[in-house]
Design a protein around this motif. Structure first.
Motif, PDB file in Angstrom:
ATOM      1  N   PHE A  47      -8.466   6.867   2.999  1.00  0.00           N
ATOM      2  CA  PHE A  47      -7.318   6.674   2.127  1.00  0.00           C
ATOM      3  C   PHE A  47      -7.737   5.784   0.968  1.00  0.00           C
ATOM      4  O   PHE A  47      -8.141   4.640   1.156  1.00  0.00           O
ATOM      5  N   LEU A  48      -7.632   6.321  -0.250  1.00  0.00           N
ATOM      6  CA  LEU A  48      -8.026   5.615  -1.467  1.00  0.00           C
ATOM      7  C   LEU A  48      -6.796   5.407  -2.345  1.00  0.00           C
ATOM      8  O   LEU A  48      -6.018   6.343  -2.557  1.00  0.00           O
ATOM      9  N   THR A  49      -6.618   4.182  -2.860  1.00  0.00           N
ATOM     10  CA  THR A  49      -5.446   3.906  -3.676  1.00  0.00           C
ATOM     11  C   THR A  49      -5.684   2.736  -4.617  1.00  0.00           C
ATOM     12  O   THR A  49      -6.525   1.873  -4.344  1.00  0.00           O
ATOM     13  N   ASN A  50      -4.922   2.711  -5.708  1.00  0.00           N
ATOM     14  CA  ASN A  50      -4.889   1.546  -6.596  1.00  0.00           C
ATOM     15  C   ASN A  50      -3.531   0.848  -6.507  1.00  0.00           C
ATOM     16  O   ASN A  50      -3.189   0.039  -7.372  1.00  0.00           O
ATOM     17  N   GLN A  75      -1.752  -4.739   0.659  1.00  0.00           N
ATOM     18  CA  GLN A  75      -1.373  -6.140   0.741  1.00  0.00           C
ATOM     19  C   GLN A  75      -0.315  -6.347   1.826  1.00  0.00           C
ATOM     20  O   GLN A  75       0.630  -5.565   1.926  1.00  0.00           O
ATOM     21  N   PRO A  76      -0.448  -7.401   2.624  1.00  0.00           N
ATOM     22  CA  PRO A  76       0.581  -7.683   3.636  1.00  0.00           C
ATOM     23  C   PRO A  76       1.928  -7.941   2.963  1.00  0.00           C
ATOM     24  O   PRO A  76       1.985  -8.588   1.910  1.00  0.00           O
ATOM     25  N   PRO A  77       3.004  -7.441   3.546  1.00  0.00           N
ATOM     26  CA  PRO A  77       4.324  -7.666   2.967  1.00  0.00           C
ATOM     27  C   PRO A  77       4.785  -9.097   3.209  1.00  0.00           C
ATOM     28  O   PRO A  77       4.324  -9.768   4.141  1.00  0.00           O
ATOM     29  N   ASN A  78       5.695  -9.577   2.349  1.00  0.00           N
ATOM     30  CA  ASN A  78       6.276 -10.898   2.566  1.00  0.00           C
ATOM     31  C   ASN A  78       7.064 -10.917   3.871  1.00  0.00           C
ATOM     32  O   ASN A  78       7.050 -11.873   4.631  1.00  0.00           O
ATOM     33  N   SER A  79       7.783  -9.816   4.115  1.00  0.00           N
ATOM     34  CA  SER A  79       8.524  -9.659   5.365  1.00  0.00           C
ATOM     35  C   SER A  79       8.825  -8.181   5.549  1.00  0.00           C
ATOM     36  O   SER A  79       9.183  -7.500   4.602  1.00  0.00           O
ATOM     37  N   TYR A  80       8.604  -7.680   6.759  1.00  0.00           N
ATOM     38  CA  TYR A  80       8.942  -6.282   7.012  1.00  0.00           C
ATOM     39  C   TYR A  80       9.681  -6.146   8.339  1.00  0.00           C
ATOM     40  O   TYR A  80       9.699  -5.117   8.987  1.00  0.00           O
ATOM     41  N   ARG A  81      10.354  -7.232   8.699  1.00  0.00           N
ATOM     42  CA  ARG A  81      11.053  -7.275   9.982  1.00  0.00           C
ATOM     43  C   ARG A  81      12.109  -6.174  10.087  1.00  0.00           C
ATOM     44  O   ARG A  81      12.314  -5.589  11.126  1.00  0.00           O
ATOM     45  N   ASN A  82      12.809  -5.907   8.967  1.00  0.00           N
ATOM     46  CA  ASN A  82      13.914  -4.960   9.014  1.00  0.00           C
ATOM     47  C   ASN A  82      13.645  -3.670   8.241  1.00  0.00           C
ATOM     48  O   ASN A  82      14.566  -2.911   7.978  1.00  0.00           O
ATOM     49  N   ARG A 129       3.117   0.516   8.889  1.00  0.00           N
ATOM     50  CA  ARG A 129       2.416  -0.357   7.952  1.00  0.00           C
ATOM     51  C   ARG A 129       0.901  -0.303   8.180  1.00  0.00           C
ATOM     52  O   ARG A 129       0.430  -0.297   9.326  1.00  0.00           O
ATOM     53  N   ILE A 130       0.150  -0.284   7.072  1.00  0.00           N
ATOM     54  CA  ILE A 130      -1.309  -0.121   7.151  1.00  0.00           C
ATOM     55  C   ILE A 130      -2.017  -1.152   6.270  1.00  0.00           C
ATOM     56  O   ILE A 130      -3.143  -0.918   5.829  1.00  0.00           O
ATOM     57  N   HIS A 131      -1.381  -2.292   5.998  1.00  0.00           N
ATOM     58  CA  HIS A 131      -1.995  -3.306   5.151  1.00  0.00           C
ATOM     59  C   HIS A 131      -3.210  -3.926   5.847  1.00  0.00           C
ATOM     60  O   HIS A 131      -3.447  -3.723   7.051  1.00  0.00           O
ATOM     61  N   PHE A 132      -3.956  -4.685   5.078  1.00  0.00           N
ATOM     62  CA  PHE A 132      -5.197  -5.283   5.577  1.00  0.00           C
ATOM     63  C   PHE A 132      -4.943  -6.093   6.851  1.00  0.00           C
ATOM     64  O   PHE A 132      -4.053  -6.943   6.917  1.00  0.00           O
ATOM     65  N   GLY A 133      -5.738  -5.822   7.881  1.00  0.00           N
ATOM     66  CA  GLY A 133      -5.638  -6.543   9.143  1.00  0.00           C
ATOM     67  C   GLY A 133      -4.632  -5.983  10.122  1.00  0.00           C
ATOM     68  O   GLY A 133      -4.613  -6.394  11.288  1.00  0.00           O
ATOM     69  N   GLU A 186      -9.127  -2.099   7.879  1.00  0.00           N
ATOM     70  CA  GLU A 186     -10.102  -2.896   7.138  1.00  0.00           C
ATOM     71  C   GLU A 186     -10.305  -2.266   5.761  1.00  0.00           C
ATOM     72  O   GLU A 186     -10.976  -1.248   5.622  1.00  0.00           O
ATOM     73  N   TRP A 187      -9.692  -2.870   4.753  1.00  0.00           N
ATOM     74  CA  TRP A 187      -9.744  -2.352   3.390  1.00  0.00           C
ATOM     75  C   TRP A 187     -10.983  -2.876   2.669  1.00  0.00           C
ATOM     76  O   TRP A 187     -11.353  -4.040   2.805  1.00  0.00           O
TER      77      TRP A 187
END
Length: 225
Positions: free
Chosen positions: A125-128, A134-141, A148-152, A186-187
């Motif tokens: 998966f390649l993207t700009n 990037q991890p979201p500030n909050s994705y609880r809801n 979610r596929i952010h780093f880590g 791992e991005w």
């Protein structure tokens, strides 16, 4: 030994950006052929498994080993001249369904391996668009918390939309995604075509694995249906 990481590194040196997913697909196939001239490649092919057939972006046969590769290329708006060629990338958005589609490719490649129609596989998966990595500030809801596929981020097991997801959002994507392996996102940097204006491209290249115990259990359940 087939080393997709080296192929991507080589490709990024002269193709740091692509017009579209199809452009990325063809460029990667060409690079693989240059890197491994004795390999056989098929684009947009059908692979047949037990009671199923799956369309595959790229099939590589290298040293008698069948390798499945699924690709995704999602973009944020960018107009950029690279090597005297103008690229005009669209603002694609729809991150929730974009994430779902990436993880759906995980499931597809796992099924190909499980059914024995390929020996191994990768999802690239390649993207700009930083919203993906990037991890979201909050994705609880958020309705796509599972996707979610952010780093880590680690993904495994059954992944589903939240109960309050709108029908329009998940239209055509209603089914849960069930993964047999455990994956950590791992991005890596693919290229930087500029420093500020959406010019940083990053990617994940995930080798598909299957937990043998889970796979056996899933196979038994399938036989009972």
């Amino acid at each position: 030994m087939f080393e997709i990481g080296k192929v991507l590194s080589s490709l990024s040196s002269h193709r740091p950006i692509f017009h579209s997913e199809a452009d990325f697909q063809h460029a990667l196939a060409w690079e693989i052929k240059q890197y491994y001239p004795d390999s056989d490649l098929r684009l947009e092919t059908k692979v047949h498994g037990k009671d199923s057939k799956i369309y595959l972006d790229l099939l590589v046969v290298h040293n008698k080993e069948k390798i499945a590769i699924e690709l995704k290329y999602k973009t944020k708006a960018l107009i950029q001249n690279v090597n005297n060629e103008e690229y005009v990338l669209n603002q694609q958005g729809a991150h929730d369904t974009g994430r779902y589609d990436v993880l759906k490719d995980f499931q597809r490649v796992e099924h190909m391996i499980e059914n024995g129609v390929v020996d191994k596989g990768y999802v690239i998966f390649l993207t700009n668009d930083p919203s993906y990595y990037q991890p979201p500030n909050s994705y609880r809801n958020t309705v796509d918390k599972d996707f979610r596929i952010h780093f880590g981020q680690k993904v495994n097991g059954e992944l589903s939309w939240a109960d309050n997801t709108g029908e329009g959002t998940k239209k055509g994507r209603e089914k849960a995604i069930s993964l047999l392996g455990d994956y950590e996102m791992e991005w890596s940097t693919y290229s930087k075509v500029n420093e500020f204006n959406n010019g940083h491209f990053r990617y994940i290249c995930i080798p598909m694995t299957i937990n043998s115990d889970i796979a056996k259990s899933a196979s038994k359940m399938t036989n009972l249906i």
